[in-house]
Design a protein around this motif. Structure first.
Motif, PDB file in Angstrom:
ATOM      1  N   UNK A 102     -12.047  12.258  -7.168  1.00  0.00           N
ATOM      2  CA  UNK A 102     -11.808  12.072  -8.642  1.00  0.00           C
ATOM      3  C   UNK A 102     -10.313  11.562  -8.814  1.00  0.00           C
ATOM      4  N   UNK A 103      -9.396  12.332  -7.941  1.00  0.00           N
ATOM      5  CA  UNK A 103      -7.839  11.889  -8.278  1.00  0.00           C
ATOM      6  C   UNK A 103      -7.703  10.458  -7.979  1.00  0.00           C
ATOM      7  N   UNK A 104      -8.473  10.162  -6.788  1.00  0.00           N
ATOM      8  CA  UNK A 104      -8.522   8.693  -6.463  1.00  0.00           C
ATOM      9  C   UNK A 104      -8.727   7.600  -7.466  1.00  0.00           C
ATOM     10  N   UNK A 105      -9.941   7.943  -8.098  1.00  0.00           N
ATOM     11  CA  UNK A 105     -10.574   7.311  -9.093  1.00  0.00           C
ATOM     12  C   UNK A 105      -9.488   7.145 -10.339  1.00  0.00           C
ATOM     13  N   UNK A 106      -8.955   8.422 -10.709  1.00  0.00           N
ATOM     14  CA  UNK A 106      -8.012   8.274 -11.758  1.00  0.00           C
ATOM     15  C   UNK A 106      -6.631   7.532 -11.561  1.00  0.00           C
ATOM     16  N   UNK A 107      -6.412   7.468 -10.187  1.00  0.00           N
ATOM     17  CA  UNK A 107      -5.036   6.902  -9.941  1.00  0.00           C
ATOM     18  C   UNK A 107      -5.253   5.357  -9.816  1.00  0.00           C
ATOM     19  N   UNK A 127      -5.143  19.058  -3.783  1.00  0.00           N
ATOM     20  CA  UNK A 127      -6.323  18.160  -3.485  1.00  0.00           C
ATOM     21  C   UNK A 127      -5.443  16.651  -3.937  1.00  0.00           C
ATOM     22  N   UNK A 128      -4.373  16.591  -4.576  1.00  0.00           N
ATOM     23  CA  UNK A 128      -3.844  15.182  -4.779  1.00  0.00           C
ATOM     24  C   UNK A 128      -3.097  14.811  -3.561  1.00  0.00           C
ATOM     25  N   UNK A 129      -2.446  15.849  -2.685  1.00  0.00           N
ATOM     26  CA  UNK A 129      -1.466  15.544  -1.768  1.00  0.00           C
ATOM     27  C   UNK A 129      -1.894  14.564  -0.593  1.00  0.00           C
ATOM     28  N   UNK A 142       3.646  14.986  -6.198  1.00  0.00           N
ATOM     29  CA  UNK A 142       2.575  15.991  -6.503  1.00  0.00           C
ATOM     30  C   UNK A 142       3.224  17.343  -6.513  1.00  0.00           C
ATOM     31  N   UNK A 143       2.605  18.253  -7.329  1.00  0.00           N
ATOM     32  CA  UNK A 143       3.099  19.663  -7.622  1.00  0.00           C
ATOM     33  C   UNK A 143       2.216  20.504  -6.992  1.00  0.00           C
ATOM     34  N   UNK A 144       0.899  20.294  -6.700  1.00  0.00           N
ATOM     35  CA  UNK A 144       0.049  21.118  -6.269  1.00  0.00           C
ATOM     36  C   UNK A 144      -0.519  22.065  -7.571  1.00  0.00           C
ATOM     37  N   UNK A 145      -0.961  23.469  -7.316  1.00  0.00           N
ATOM     38  CA  UNK A 145      -1.263  24.032  -8.165  1.00  0.00           C
ATOM     39  C   UNK A 145      -0.078  24.888  -8.811  1.00  0.00           C
ATOM     40  N   UNK A 146       0.029  24.779 -10.329  1.00  0.00           N
ATOM     41  CA  UNK A 146       1.160  25.173 -10.974  1.00  0.00           C
ATOM     42  C   UNK A 146       1.354  26.701 -10.825  1.00  0.00           C
ATOM     43  N   UNK A 180       3.045  23.363   1.966  1.00  0.00           N
ATOM     44  CA  UNK A 180       2.147  22.415   1.884  1.00  0.00           C
ATOM     45  C   UNK A 180       2.507  21.237   1.725  1.00  0.00           C
ATOM     46  N   UNK A 181       3.764  20.885   1.427  1.00  0.00           N
ATOM     47  CA  UNK A 181       4.600  19.395   1.316  1.00  0.00           C
ATOM     48  C   UNK A 181       4.677  19.142  -0.355  1.00  0.00           C
ATOM     49  N   UNK A 182       4.380  19.941  -1.291  1.00  0.00           N
ATOM     50  CA  UNK A 182       4.683  19.306  -2.688  1.00  0.00           C
ATOM     51  C   UNK A 182       5.959  18.797  -2.936  1.00  0.00           C
TER      52      UNK A 182
END
Length: 397
Positions: A102-107, A127-129, A142-146, A180-182
């Motif tokens: 979904x993130x890919x489609x949104x981007x 999931x966005x990373x 990307x921030x990951x889970x806030x 995680x690399x955020x």
């Protein structure tokens, strides 16, 4: 095509192409992220802009004529949620792989509108990373889970921290995101509309808590984006030294936008960017508290701008049907309604937003040495804000 339906880039045979070598774009007008340029040309070599405003192309450069088009830097949206079309139960039940899809489609939708850089300020399961660096997507931060309190705003994204664990717990949750690399640390300083357990005007963390998070983030060279609706939370964010104030709504206990002159001056003088929530489909109804605060919100942004505050756009795309991921095309008219001149609004949407994202040396400008993130529009947004809705072509890097 132009507004009359006449093809402009008739040579395009595919939705996406990889460009190489050197080429010059020549349009009708050009805004470079700071100001208008008399000669509307941009020369690109590979992925980098090498010249702006030259009359003649370098030897061997292809010339791409864009009659009637305006050239400007790719847009920078400081606040999206790429995983979601609407936040809610789906955030809890959807598998991480589908969230990434979904993130890919949104981007991709964002990029098609000319948004070449996106800060994603809240996903689940990081999931966005994996999408960062994809050639067919915007540049992603990307921030990951806030980070939030147990049961706090957007708890369902998986970023809860029990503050009774003290300093160690707060530092550990920051280090988890670093591991995680955020790119960014996002913290929900106040409650929010989507999570009724915590009022959006109340702070969820103490000032000391926030200072610990900022300190740990800085140890790892990560900026802190602070979600703040309430006035107390905004003051905490400034005093803790965060890197951006998300929403910056100045909401009181009656759900009214009612900032004091003191808090407006505090934010303005801090020069911390206020990532204000702008851009919404006009055809989609809004909640009553949003509707009643449209004009007070504009007045607050107008005064913040008058005081020298830094305004950048954060659309909050993904939180509902009125917030698709290309909604930033509506941000310019909102900035103008808030008292900015069109060129000032475009600056906020390009170079100022890039600087607020830590990318001001490579994004948000049409200037030599900058990434070739370029948006061509069918009209001139400085004279007609509706031209933002008419992209001719987009180049990402």
């Amino acid at each position: 095509v132009d507004r009359a339906g006449k093809p402009i880039l008739a040579a395009f045979e595919h939705d996406r192409e990889v460009w190489s070598g050197m080429f010059m774009l020549r349009g009708e007008s050009l805004f470079d992220g700071e100001r208008a340029v008399d000669t509307p040309t941009v020369t690109v070599d590979g992925t980098t802009i090498v010249a702006v405003g030259d009359e003649r192309p370098p030897d061997g450069a292809d010339i791409i004529e864009l009659p009637g088009a305006s050239l400007l830097p790719g847009l920078v949206d400081c606040h999206q949620h790429l995983c979601f079309e609407t936040l809610g139960d789906a955030a809890v039940t959807t598998e991480p792989a589908e969230l990434t899809a979904q993130a890919r489609r949104s981007a991709q939708r964002a990029l098609a509108a000319g948004i070449t850089t996106v800060r994603d300020l809240g996903d689940r399961a990081y999931a966005t990373l994996p999408l960062r660096g994809a050639p067919d997507l915007p540049t992603l931060l990307c921030a990951g889970p806030p980070i939030t309190v147990p049961g706090g705003h957007c708890w369902y994204l998986g970023g809860e921290v029990d503050t009774s664990g003290g300093e160690a717990a707060l530092r550990a949750i920051v280090r988890e995101r670093v591991a995680e690399g955020c790119d960014i640390i996002k913290i929900m300083v106040t409650g929010g509309f989507l999570t009724p357990t915590n009022p959006m005007w109340e702070s969820q963390f103490s000032l000391d808590d926030l200072r610990i998070v900022v300190d740990e983030a800085r140890r790892h060279n990560r900026p802190v984006a602070a979600h703040c609706h309430g006035i107390d939370g905004i003051e905490q964010a400034v005093r803790a030294g965060v890197n951006s104030i998300e929403h910056c709504s100045f909401v009181d206990e009656n759900l009214d936008v009612r900032p004091t002159e003191e808090i407006l001056r505090l934010v303005a003088e801090s020069k911390i960017p206020a990532s204000v929530t702008v851009g919404r489909l006009p055809s989609v109804p809004v909640p009553e508290f949003v509707a009643k605060n449209v004009e007070p919100g504009r007045a607050a942004r107008r005064r913040l701008h008058e005081l020298g505050g830094v305004l950048v756009p954060g659309t909050d795309a993904g939180i509902g049907p009125g917030k698709p991921h290309d909604i930033m095309t509506y941000a310019l008219e909102e900035f103008v309604a808030s008292g900015l001149a069109p060129a000032q609004g475009l600056h906020a949407m390009t170079h100022a937003a890039a600087e607020a994202s830590g990318l001001g040396a490579s994004k948000g400008r049409l200037a030599p040495g900058y990434d070739a993130d370029i948006l061509a529009l069918a009209g001139d947004p400085i004279s007609d804000v509706d031209a933002m809705h008419e992209p001719v072509a987009v180049w990402a890097r």
